[in-house]
Each structure stands twice: as structure tokens, then as C-alpha cells.
Write a protein that holds these residues in place. Structure first.
Motif, PDB file in Angstrom:
ATOM      1  N   SER A  66       1.946  -5.241  -2.076  1.00 38.68           N
ATOM      2  CA  SER A  66       2.247  -6.605  -1.630  1.00 38.68           C
ATOM      3  C   SER A  66       2.072  -7.607  -2.770  1.00 38.68           C
ATOM      4  CB  SER A  66       1.344  -6.984  -0.456  1.00 38.68           C
ATOM      5  OG  SER A  66       0.008  -7.133  -0.896  1.00 38.68           O
ATOM      6  N   LEU A  67       1.389  -7.186  -3.840  1.00 41.06           N
ATOM      7  CA  LEU A  67       1.148  -8.082  -4.977  1.00 41.06           C
ATOM      8  C   LEU A  67       2.094  -7.806  -6.143  1.00 41.06           C
ATOM      9  CD1 LEU A  67      -2.756  -8.023  -5.013  1.00 41.06           C
ATOM     10  CD2 LEU A  67      -1.262  -9.763  -4.029  1.00 41.06           C
ATOM     11  N   ALA A  68       2.364  -6.531  -6.366  1.00 41.21           N
ATOM     12  CA  ALA A  68       3.204  -6.160  -7.516  1.00 41.21           C
ATOM     13  C   ALA A  68       3.682  -4.736  -7.324  1.00 41.21           C
ATOM     14  CB  ALA A  68       2.405  -6.274  -8.813  1.00 41.21           C
ATOM     15  N   THR A  69       4.654  -4.346  -8.121  1.00 40.63           N
ATOM     16  CA  THR A  69       5.099  -2.956  -8.078  1.00 40.63           C
ATOM     17  C   THR A  69       3.971  -2.056  -8.547  1.00 40.63           C
ATOM     18  OG1 THR A  69       7.399  -3.533  -8.476  1.00 40.63           O
ATOM     19  CG2 THR A  69       6.731  -1.290  -9.018  1.00 40.63           C
ATOM     20  N   ALA A  70       3.569  -1.145  -7.676  1.00 35.64           N
ATOM     21  CA  ALA A  70       2.493  -0.220  -8.023  1.00 35.64           C
ATOM     22  C   ALA A  70       3.006   1.210  -7.902  1.00 35.64           C
ATOM     23  CB  ALA A  70       1.293  -0.430  -7.099  1.00 35.64           C
ATOM     24  N   VAL A  71       2.486   2.055  -8.749  1.00 37.28           N
ATOM     25  CA  VAL A  71       2.847   3.471  -8.688  1.00 37.28           C
ATOM     26  C   VAL A  71       1.755   4.201  -7.908  1.00 37.28           C
ATOM     27  CG1 VAL A  71       3.291   5.561 -10.039  1.00 37.28           C
ATOM     28  CG2 VAL A  71       4.046   3.331 -10.896  1.00 37.28           C
ATOM     29  N   PRO A  72       2.081   4.753  -6.747  1.00 38.60           N
ATOM     30  CA  PRO A  72       1.041   5.425  -5.949  1.00 38.60           C
ATOM     31  C   PRO A  72       0.506   6.664  -6.668  1.00 38.60           C
ATOM     32  CG  PRO A  72       3.020   5.008  -4.621  1.00 38.60           C
ATOM     33  CD  PRO A  72       3.382   4.750  -6.056  1.00 38.60           C
ATOM     34  N   VAL A  73      -0.795   6.869  -6.537  1.00 39.53           N
ATOM     35  CA  VAL A  73      -1.433   8.079  -7.069  1.00 39.53           C
ATOM     36  C   VAL A  73      -1.633   9.052  -5.915  1.00 39.53           C
ATOM     37  CG1 VAL A  73      -3.532   9.022  -8.123  1.00 39.53           C
ATOM     38  CG2 VAL A  73      -2.594   6.829  -8.913  1.00 39.53           C
ATOM     39  N   ARG A  74      -1.370  10.327  -6.178  1.00 37.81           N
ATOM     40  CA  ARG A  74      -1.541  11.330  -5.130  1.00 37.81           C
ATOM     41  C   ARG A  74      -3.000  11.365  -4.653  1.00 37.81           C
ATOM     42  NH1 ARG A  74       1.212  17.126  -5.879  1.00 37.81           N
ATOM     43  NH2 ARG A  74       2.840  15.677  -6.499  1.00 37.81           N
ATOM     44  N   PHE A  75      -3.174  11.530  -3.366  1.00 41.99           N
ATOM     45  CA  PHE A  75      -4.513  11.533  -2.770  1.00 41.99           C
ATOM     46  C   PHE A  75      -5.398  12.606  -3.414  1.00 41.99           C
ATOM     47  CE2 PHE A  75      -7.672  12.924   0.266  1.00 41.99           C
ATOM     48  CZ  PHE A  75      -8.137  11.744   0.801  1.00 41.99           C
ATOM     49  N   GLY A  76      -6.635  12.225  -3.706  1.00 46.05           N
ATOM     50  CA  GLY A  76      -7.616  13.213  -4.129  1.00 46.05           C
ATOM     51  C   GLY A  76      -7.857  13.295  -5.615  1.00 46.05           C
TER      52      GLY A  76
ATOM     53  N   GLY B  21       3.426  11.239  -5.200  1.00 38.17           N
ATOM     54  CA  GLY B  21       2.667  10.271  -5.973  1.00 38.17           C
ATOM     55  C   GLY B  21       2.338  10.876  -7.325  1.00 38.17           C
ATOM     56  N   VAL B  22       1.971  10.008  -8.251  1.00 38.67           N
ATOM     57  CA  VAL B  22       1.709  10.489  -9.605  1.00 38.67           C
ATOM     58  C   VAL B  22       0.411  11.305  -9.617  1.00 38.67           C
ATOM     59  CG1 VAL B  22       0.393   8.451 -10.371  1.00 38.67           C
ATOM     60  CG2 VAL B  22       1.716   9.788 -12.024  1.00 38.67           C
ATOM     61  N   LEU B  23       0.418  12.381 -10.393  1.00 41.83           N
ATOM     62  CA  LEU B  23      -0.755  13.259 -10.494  1.00 41.83           C
ATOM     63  C   LEU B  23      -1.661  12.759 -11.607  1.00 41.83           C
ATOM     64  CD1 LEU B  23       1.088  16.668 -10.207  1.00 41.83           C
ATOM     65  CD2 LEU B  23      -0.764  15.941  -8.712  1.00 41.83           C
ATOM     66  N   LEU B  24      -2.933  12.601 -11.306  1.00 39.68           N
ATOM     67  CA  LEU B  24      -3.881  12.183 -12.340  1.00 39.68           C
ATOM     68  C   LEU B  24      -4.957  13.231 -12.590  1.00 39.68           C
ATOM     69  CD1 LEU B  24      -4.448   8.357 -11.832  1.00 39.68           C
ATOM     70  CD2 LEU B  24      -3.022   9.535 -13.494  1.00 39.68           C
ATOM     71  N   GLY B  25      -4.712  14.454 -12.190  1.00 38.61           N
ATOM     72  CA  GLY B  25      -5.692  15.507 -12.421  1.00 38.61           C
ATOM     73  C   GLY B  25      -6.857  15.407 -11.465  1.00 38.61           C
ATOM     74  N   GLY B  26      -7.642  16.465 -11.414  1.00 41.95           N
ATOM     75  CA  GLY B  26      -8.832  16.471 -10.566  1.00 41.95           C
ATOM     76  C   GLY B  26      -8.547  16.495  -9.086  1.00 41.95           C
ATOM     77  N   GLU B  27      -7.311  16.901  -8.723  1.00 46.59           N
ATOM     78  CA  GLU B  27      -6.972  16.891  -7.302  1.00 46.59           C
ATOM     79  C   GLU B  27      -7.858  17.845  -6.527  1.00 46.59           C
ATOM     80  OE1 GLU B  27      -4.705  16.504  -9.571  1.00 46.59           O
ATOM     81  OE2 GLU B  27      -4.014  14.538  -8.931  1.00 46.59           O
ATOM     82  N   ILE B  28      -8.140  17.459  -5.320  1.00 51.18           N
ATOM     83  CA  ILE B  28      -8.967  18.290  -4.455  1.00 51.18           C
ATOM     84  C   ILE B  28      -8.188  19.519  -4.028  1.00 51.18           C
ATOM     85  CG2 ILE B  28     -10.298  16.380  -3.564  1.00 51.18           C
ATOM     86  CD1 ILE B  28      -8.518  16.437  -1.099  1.00 51.18           C
ATOM     87  N   THR B  29      -8.904  20.531  -3.653  1.00 50.45           N
ATOM     88  CA  THR B  29      -8.271  21.690  -3.041  1.00 50.45           C
ATOM     89  C   THR B  29      -7.929  21.327  -1.609  1.00 50.45           C
ATOM     90  OG1 THR B  29      -9.549  23.183  -4.403  1.00 50.45           O
ATOM     91  CG2 THR B  29      -8.569  24.093  -2.408  1.00 50.45           C
TER      92      THR B  29
END
Lengths: 225, 72
Positions: A66-76, B21-29
Motif C-alpha cells: 500500500s506504500l510502495a512496490t514491494a517484492v514479497p519474500v517466500r514464507f519462512g 515469492g523471492v527466496l532468501l535462504g534459510g527456508e523452513i522445512t
């Protein structure tokens, strides 16, 4: 043990997290890494995969978008400390910048098409009694798979014919039965209504034979990498 | 964005947040024990409609022709 859970990567200085909580109800803050602000929360341990965590992760990404274009990071993607996080982000700097260019001022829509019957066309209820029966069954299974792939391609092509003029990019996922395809479309902000009208043409045509679900707008998860 | 959490929207949400989504390493199993009511498309093929159509017309596409895309 404490560490950082990243949610998304935004351009530096384009707004700070306000009124949004991260996993474990921890506050979210923007951690500056080179040209980026990485939205993170401090967490006591790597996150467990549960629905509440997934929703919370998504809510933070939506707040950032809502503030700017952001690149989502995969969960975890949990980092044990800020130094490790910075190394990982900077190692992917070009990839993240390319993703940011790709998704700037765009949102994602999803179209999922499923069979109406749960029974897979690849199922064969009766076990073959001999070698010839086994080969016949194998032949039927392969024919069903070819037919299924042709159907998936046809559905994807019909859908794309409807939305091609309004979508900027697409991803098509081939699903196991009873799913058929799940398509992600990247659509410019401001074109959402035109996209909905375009995809409705496909839905009207397909829903007599298939279950069709349209969702969105989403943050552009499918186009982030 | 997508705040109406019916079952199908939840499926789409989980697929996106966990598998993209972009991968930043350290992902959980990934363990699906806590979300076994949902179907996650972890075994999928990533392609484009154009490419699928061309492959289909050319008759060279088959389910085993490409490795599945599996999440970490």
C-alpha cells in the motif's frame, strides 16, 4: 535464539511499517540493506508453518504494497541475525531489482480451473489379471494423461485469449486432479476492472463444464522470482 | 487485497505465500500437518499458456517430460 523474519523487500525510504504486526504479534520494522528496506520482525525462533502465520505474513506484504512496490519474500526465510540477512539480500540484489521492475504498479490475479468430478481420469479401479491386461491398462493411462495435458493446454489457451490484451505477464501451473490449471496474471493497477470483465468471458464459457475460481488482486507473489 | 477468506481463497493464499515469492535462504522445512485441510500445489509445472499450446499442438508434451517444481 532470536532472529529476523523477512516479509518483503521495498525500495529504501518509501515508507515505514505502521499499525501492522508480524508473526507472534511482534512489531514490524524496515531494516535498511543497501538500496532496500527489508520489512522484518524479530522472532524467537524460525516460524512454524500454520495458517495464522501465513495470513500474518500476507497482511504485512499487503501493508507494504500500500506504500510502495514491494517484492514479497517466500514464507519462512528466517535469518539468525541482521548480518546474515544482509548477505542474503545483497547476494540477490540484481534478482530483487529485476523483480521490482517487473511488478512495479501491478497486482496479481489468480484463475483456478478444476474438474467437476473428483475422480481422476487416470484412475483404473480394477487390477490387471495378466501381462496383456497390464499393458492395456498402461496404454489407457498414458492416453488419459495425453488427453489431460491437451485439455490443460486448451484451457490455458482459451483463458489467455480472453485476458491477453490486459495482462502484462502470466504463469500457468498444471495441477494434479481434480485440479487442471492455476494461472497467475500480472495486471497493471488501474486495469483491475478491465481484467475482471475479460476473465468473466472465460468463466461464462467454462463454468458449465469446470469449476472456475477467480481470486485477487494479490501482491505479485508469483512474479517475484 | 483478498480479505474474504473462503476455502478457495485460502488455498490460493497458502500456495502463494508458501510456494512463491523471492527466496532468501534459510527456508523452513515444510510440514503440512497443521494445514492438512488445504491442498497445496507443490507438484506443479511452471510454464506459459503459449508454450503449453505449442507443445500440445506439436504433440511432444507429456507429464513426465519436465521435472516437477517442488518447494524446499
Amino acid at each position: 535464539m532470536t532472529g529476523l523474519h523477512p516479509y518483503c523487500v521495498a525500495p529504501a525510504g518509501k515508507g515505514r511499517p505502521i499499525d501492522v504486526l508480524g508473526l507472534s504479534d511482534r512489531p514490524v520494522h524496515a531494516h535498511r540493506v543497501g538500496p532496500f528496506d527489508v520489512w522484518v520482525s524479530h522472532e524467537a525462533s524460525p516460524p512454524a508453518l500454520d495458517l495464522a502465520g501465513v495470513k500474518r505474513h500476507h497482511q504485512v506484504v499487503v501493508a507494504a504494497m500500500s506504500l510502495a512496490t514491494a517484492v514479497p519474500v517466500r514464507f519462512g526465510a528466517w535469518a539468525p541475525d541482521a548480518r546474515v540477512l544482509e548477505q542474503r539480500v545483497l547476494a540477490r540484489r540484481e534478482e530483487i531489482e529485476a523483480a521490482a521492475d517487473r511488478v512495479r504498479d501491478k497486482v496479481e490475479f489468480g484463475v483456478r480451473v478444476e474438474e467437476r468430478s473428483i475422480r481422476s481420469t487416470l484412475e483404473e479401479p480394477d487390477a490387471p489379471q495378466d501381462g496383456r491386461g497390464y499393458l492395456r491398462r498402461l496404454s489407457r493411462v498414458h492416453a488419459a494423461r495425453r488427453g489431460r495435458r491437451t485439455l490443460q493446454a486448451d484451457l490455458a489457451h482459451r483463458l489467455d485469449s480472453c485476458v491477453r490484451a490486459v495482462r502484462c505477464d502470466e504463469r500457468v501451473l498444471l495441477l494434479d486432479a481434480p485440479g487442471l490449471i492455476a494461472t497467475a496474471h500480472l495486471v497493471g493497477r488501474g486495469d483491475e476492472e478491465r481484467y475482471r470483465e475479460s476473465v468473466e468471458e472465460f468463466v461464462r464459457d467454462a463454468r458449465s463444464s469446470y469449476r472456475v475460481h477467480v481470486t485477487g488482486p494479490w501482491p505479485p507473489y508469483s512474479f517475484a522470482s | 487485497m483478498a480479505d474474504d477468506w473462503n476455502d478457495m481463497t485460502l488455498v490460493e493464499l497458502v500456495n502463494r505465500v508458501v510456494d512463491r515469492g523471492v527466496l532468501l535462504g534459510g527456508e523452513i522445512t515444510i510440514s503440512v500437518a497443521d494445514i492438512d485441510l488445504l491442498h497445496i500445489d507443490l507438484r506443479v509445472l511452471l510454464t506459459s499458456a503459449d508454450r503449453m499450446h505449442r507443445l500440445s499442438k506439436g504433440g511432444v508434451a507429456s507429464p513426465g517430460a519436465h521435472p516437477p517444481k517442488v518447494s524446499p
